[in-house]
Design an enzyme around this catalytic site. Structure first.
Site, PDB file in Angstrom:
ATOM      1  CD  GLN A 126      -2.889  -7.057  -3.537  1.00 36.99           C
ATOM      2  OE1 GLN A 126      -3.552  -7.769  -4.286  1.00 36.99           O
ATOM      3  NE2 GLN A 126      -1.707  -6.602  -3.881  1.00 36.99           N
TER       4      GLN A 126
ATOM      5  N   GLY B 206       0.864  -1.178   0.000  1.00 39.34           N
ATOM      6  CA  GLY B 206       0.000   0.000   0.000  1.00 39.34           C
ATOM      7  C   GLY B 206       0.904   1.232   0.000  1.00 39.34           C
TER       8      GLY B 206
ATOM      9  CG  ASN C 278      -5.140   1.794  -7.493  1.00 39.80           C
ATOM     10  OD1 ASN C 278      -4.410   1.857  -6.509  1.00 39.80           O
ATOM     11  ND2 ASN C 278      -6.327   1.209  -7.448  1.00 39.80           N
ATOM     12  CE  LYS C 279      -2.026  -4.230  -6.669  1.00 37.81           C
ATOM     13  NZ  LYS C 279      -0.616  -4.629  -6.954  1.00 37.81           N
TER      14      LYS C 279
ATOM     15  CG  ASP D  32       0.000   2.087  -5.931  1.00 39.43           C
ATOM     16  OD1 ASP D  32      -1.145   1.665  -6.212  1.00 39.43           O
ATOM     17  OD2 ASP D  32       0.667   1.667  -4.974  1.00 39.43           O
TER      18      ASP D  32
ATOM     19  NE  ARG E 160       5.611  -3.396  -4.600  1.00 37.79           N
ATOM     20  CZ  ARG E 160       4.291  -3.529  -4.384  1.00 37.79           C
ATOM     21  NH1 ARG E 160       3.791  -3.311  -3.183  1.00 37.79           N
ATOM     22  NH2 ARG E 160       3.487  -3.858  -5.375  1.00 37.79           N
TER      23      ARG E 160
HETATM   24  O1  MRU Z   1       0.766  -3.937  -4.729  1.00 33.06           O
HETATM   25  P1  MRU Z   1       0.096  -3.234  -3.592  1.00 33.06           P
HETATM   26  O2  MRU Z   1      -0.770  -4.125  -2.771  1.00 33.06           O
HETATM   27  O3  MRU Z   1       1.082  -2.432  -2.754  1.00 33.06           O
HETATM   28  O4  MRU Z   1      -0.861  -2.187  -4.312  1.00 33.06           O
HETATM   29  C1  MRU Z   1      -1.663  -1.357  -3.531  1.00 33.06           C
HETATM   30  C2  MRU Z   1      -2.599  -0.519  -4.300  1.00 33.06           C
HETATM   31  O5  MRU Z   1      -2.641  -0.554  -5.506  1.00 33.06           O
HETATM   32  C3  MRU Z   1      -3.421   0.440  -3.512  1.00 33.06           C
HETATM   33  O6  MRU Z   1      -4.642   0.673  -4.146  1.00 33.06           O
HETATM   34  C4  MRU Z   1      -2.680   1.780  -3.397  1.00 33.06           C
HETATM   35  O7  MRU Z   1      -1.378   1.585  -2.953  1.00 33.06           O
HETATM   36  C5  MRU Z   1      -3.376   2.718  -2.492  1.00 33.06           C
HETATM   37  S1  MRU Z   1      -3.222   2.281  -0.778  1.00 33.06           S
HETATM   38  C6  MRU Z   1      -3.938   3.547   0.088  1.00 33.06           C
END
Ligand code: MRU
Length: 345
Positions: free
Chosen positions: A189, A46, A240-241, A230, A85
């Protein structure tokens, strides 16, 4: 309130998000190497939570070094953490703040000053998520059915959450009749973390697979979509994801508002558009396996981009802690980013 990242006297404590919902286990980390590994393997995940964890990782590097090598140790910790990352800009924003402290600080005072800055990053993320939750809740009509993707909850942030924070707050205000959470393949997630958070908060929740979104948009009344981010480019394009873009296209096709909730630490004014956002490609075993069990047939090529970019024209509004921004986004983002001190990688 569950905290995914905590500073405990002289070390970092992380909630191991890989084990949820089966087990709520915390790990105590005393070296920067361990923090870097935890970000990479998604013990902590996140965007805002990654930034906070990285800031504390730099403190650990300074703390572990002797005074003669402390400055070099901090510089190499920052490079190491920056390589974990690539997509969430919060990581780079937090590291840049730590780098400025190192540059300007008397080496004798470095550990204390780095810790002070890391705590400030943490507190700012905490108050940002609180403000985003209440501002985001104002977008919900009475009796709303809301869809969210991935996990933008309290465990992805310093506390409260962004998109999920808004859902929980709107529910507290009696405005949510149902939240629909997508499972969010490949790492689930949504199914593992978002459902866990929503059910604990008492929100009526429905879990669906990612491929069911179109069906539910067409056949049920979904009032709004709200997701986290992100990285947000200067023109309002949103990384975003993976899967977020498809949901935004479906939302537009069905006339459903598509909201993005993110702190200003997620805004990257150095990138004019989302085309320049680096998309992390993760290990393909995340796609070929589920919970460590191989499910895919042998295949010559497997891809695993962890994020996608939603063009700004599909975004109805961006909720930041400094206000709700609507198209055209550039001027509004410039305003909120400037008042936050500006962000660049
Ligand atoms: O790969 P992740 O689980 O770190 O990805 C997270 C996301 O895409 C969330 O939507 C994003 O980080 C926002 S968290 C407030």
């Amino acid at each position: 309130m569950t905290h995914s990242v905590e500073w405990c006297e002289d070390h970092v404590r992380l909630l191991d998000q890989r084990l949820l919902p089966q087990e709520e286990r915390y790990v105590d980390l005393r070296t920067c190497d361990k923090v870097a590994a935890a970000i990479r393997d998604m013990t902590v995940r996140g965007a805002p939570a990654i930034g906070v964890a990285a800031a504390y990782g730099v403190v650990l590097a300074a703390q572990c070094a002797d005074s003669a090598s402390r400055t070099d140790a901090v510089a190499s910790a920052i490079s190491q953490l920056a390589a974990t990352r690539p997509t969430a800009v919060n990581l780079f924003a937090a590291l840049e703040r730590m780098r400025c402290v190192q540059r300007d600080c008397d080496p004798q005072l470095l550990v204390g000053e780095l810790l002070r800055e890391a705590r400030t990053v943490h507190e700012e993320e905490l108050s940002a998520s609180m403000a985003i939750s209440s501002l985001g809740a104002t977008l919900f009509p009475a009796g709303a059915t809301v869809l969210t993707h991935c996990n933008a909850g309290m465990i992805a942030t310093a506390a409260h959450g962004t998109a999920l924070g808004a859902i929980v707050e709107a529910h507290r205000q009696g405005k949510v009749s149902r939240a629909i959470a997508t499972e969010t393949r490949p790492l689930l997630q949504g199914a593992r973390l978002t459902v866990w958070e929503l059910v604990r908060a008492g929100v009526p929740t429905t879990l669906i697979t990612d491929s069911m979104v179109g069906h539910f948009m067409r056949t049920s009344h979904i009032d709004l979509v709200i997701v986290g981010a992100d990285r947000i480019a200067a023109n309002g394009d949103v990384a975003n994801k993976i899967g977020t873009y498809s949901i935004a296209v479906l939302a537009r096709a069905h006339g459903v508002p598509f909201y993005v909730a993110a702190p200003t630490s997620t805004v990257d004014m150095s990138l004019r558009s989302g085309a320049a956002i680096e998309i992390e490609e993760r290990n393909t075993t995340e796609v070929t396996s589920i919970a460590g069990i191989r499910v895919a047939a042998e295949c010559p090529e497997v891809r695993n981009p962890a994020f996608d970019v939603t063009p700004h024209r599909l975004v109805t509004a961006i909720v930041t802690e400094r206000g709700i921004l609507r198209s055209p986004f550039t001027r509004g983002l410039k305003g909120v980013a400037a008042s936050h001190g500006g962000r660049s990688r």
